[in-house]
Design a protein around this motif. Structure first.
Motif, PDB file in Angstrom:
ATOM      1  N   LYS A   1      45.501  65.963  59.942  1.00 54.65           N
ATOM      2  CA  LYS A   1      46.760  65.798  60.326  1.00 54.65           C
ATOM      3  C   LYS A   1      47.486  64.167  61.157  1.00 54.65           C
ATOM      4  O   LYS A   1      46.654  63.447  61.801  1.00 54.65           O
ATOM      5  CB  LYS A   1      47.053  66.951  61.115  1.00 54.65           C
TER       6      LYS A   1
ATOM      7  N   TRP B   1      52.036  58.486  53.006  1.00 54.33           N
ATOM      8  CA  TRP B   1      50.897  59.940  54.140  1.00 54.33           C
ATOM      9  C   TRP B   1      52.531  59.508  55.239  1.00 54.33           C
ATOM     10  O   TRP B   1      51.879  58.369  55.232  1.00 54.33           O
ATOM     11  CB  TRP B   1      50.534  60.659  53.796  1.00 54.33           C
TER      12      TRP B   1
ATOM     13  N   ASP C   1      52.397  65.122  58.282  1.00 57.75           N
ATOM     14  CA  ASP C   1      51.733  65.821  56.464  1.00 57.75           C
ATOM     15  C   ASP C   1      49.725  65.758  56.638  1.00 57.75           C
ATOM     16  O   ASP C   1      49.330  64.692  58.529  1.00 57.75           O
ATOM     17  CB  ASP C   1      51.816  63.750  55.401  1.00 57.75           C
ATOM     18  N   TRP C   2      49.126  65.926  56.287  1.00 57.28           N
ATOM     19  CA  TRP C   2      47.667  65.596  56.721  1.00 57.28           C
ATOM     20  C   TRP C   2      46.813  65.710  54.896  1.00 57.28           C
ATOM     21  O   TRP C   2      47.888  65.638  53.971  1.00 57.28           O
ATOM     22  CB  TRP C   2      47.098  66.998  56.684  1.00 57.28           C
TER      23      TRP C   2
ATOM     24  N   LEU D   1      49.532  71.769  50.635  1.00 59.78           N
ATOM     25  CA  LEU D   1      49.168  69.323  50.273  1.00 59.78           C
ATOM     26  C   LEU D   1      49.180  69.771  48.657  1.00 59.78           C
ATOM     27  O   LEU D   1      49.184  68.926  48.538  1.00 59.78           O
ATOM     28  CB  LEU D   1      47.499  69.544  50.690  1.00 59.78           C
TER      29      LEU D   1
ATOM     30  N   GLN E   1      51.860  68.524  47.566  1.00 60.21           N
ATOM     31  CA  GLN E   1      52.775  67.594  47.367  1.00 60.21           C
ATOM     32  C   GLN E   1      52.359  66.568  46.923  1.00 60.21           C
ATOM     33  O   GLN E   1      52.801  65.875  46.609  1.00 60.21           O
ATOM     34  CB  GLN E   1      52.468  67.454  49.537  1.00 60.21           C
ATOM     35  N   GLN E   2      51.237  66.377  46.587  1.00 58.80           N
ATOM     36  CA  GLN E   2      49.648  65.458  46.001  1.00 58.80           C
ATOM     37  C   GLN E   2      50.432  65.774  44.547  1.00 58.80           C
ATOM     38  O   GLN E   2      50.634  64.332  43.758  1.00 58.80           O
ATOM     39  CB  GLN E   2      48.388  66.376  45.877  1.00 58.80           C
TER      40      GLN E   2
ATOM     41  N   ASN F   1      54.047  63.937  45.062  1.00 54.76           N
ATOM     42  CA  ASN F   1      53.824  62.323  44.852  1.00 54.76           C
ATOM     43  C   ASN F   1      53.158  61.753  43.926  1.00 54.76           C
ATOM     44  O   ASN F   1      53.573  60.898  43.896  1.00 54.76           O
ATOM     45  CB  ASN F   1      52.372  62.354  46.230  1.00 54.76           C
TER      46      ASN F   1
ATOM     47  N   ARG G   1      61.618  59.653  50.943  1.00 49.67           N
ATOM     48  CA  ARG G   1      60.452  59.776  51.170  1.00 49.67           C
ATOM     49  C   ARG G   1      60.078  60.148  52.707  1.00 49.67           C
ATOM     50  O   ARG G   1      59.845  60.519  53.820  1.00 49.67           O
ATOM     51  CB  ARG G   1      59.182  59.268  50.485  1.00 49.67           C
TER      52      ARG G   1
END
Length: 190
Positions: free
Chosen positions: A27, A50, A54-55, A89, A92-93, A96, A123
């Protein structure tokens, strides 16, 4: 009476270019990180950028190897995700990757760099109805790292940034901060 012992999460402070151990979940408390892999010629392929809140982990990537590299001084804490965290996650990946892929598919180098700066501004910067304010210094994004992110050379990025500033496409707000007016962005770049 039962006692529960909870192990304290590992907390690290790392410097720019340091690489996080990939077998753990992290994290981000402070700083910026990029996840990357390489092609057959050894060229870096950025998978994501990131920031705080974010993690990151390499655990859910089909690509091997995945490197988790610090862009800035970073403070991270080991993190044990819940199923909802993993789902967030992965979404989000995907986002991205799609956004970086879309930027890199822009044929015009001028528009590609501008699209990358707008993406970074959306972002991680300050967004307003007038445009995006961002600090490349805060994220330790050098001309070389911008070039790596969007598939250009460092020399090309430097020339284009100088030209953008001269033409008013980018406005230098302070020594370290840039502003990209919304009017500078054509619809295909956003």
């Amino acid at each position: 009476m039962a006692t529960t012992t909870t192990a304290q999460a590992l907390r690290l402070t790392l410097q720019p270019n340091d690489v996080l151990p990939e077998n753990l979940n992290w994290k981000i408390q402070e700083g910026y990180i990029r996840t990357a892999t390489w092609d057959e010629e050894g060229e870096t392929i950025t998978l994501g950028v990131w920031g705080p809140g974010d993690w990151v982990t390499a655990a859910y990537s089909a690509l091997k190897p995945v490197e988790i590299q610090c862009l800035t001084t970073v403070v991270v804490e080991q993190f044990q995700p819940e199923p909802a965290d993993i789902e967030a996650l992965l979404l989000q990946q995907i986002k991205n990757l799609e956004e970086i892929f879309q930027v890199n598919r822009i044929r015009s180098a001028d528009q590609r760099l501008l699209a990358l700066l707008a993406w970074i501004g959306r972002r991680f910067g300050q967004v307003s109805s007038r445009g995006y304010r961002l600090s490349l210094k805060d994220m330790n994004l050098t001309h070389k790292s911008l070039a790596d992110l969007c598939g250009l050379t460092r020399v090309t990025v430097t020339k284009m940034l100088n030209r953008y500033k001269g033409e008013g496409v980018l406005q230098q707000i302070s020594k370290d901060d840039l502003f990209i007016p919304s009017v500078a962005l054509v619809p295909s770049v956003i």
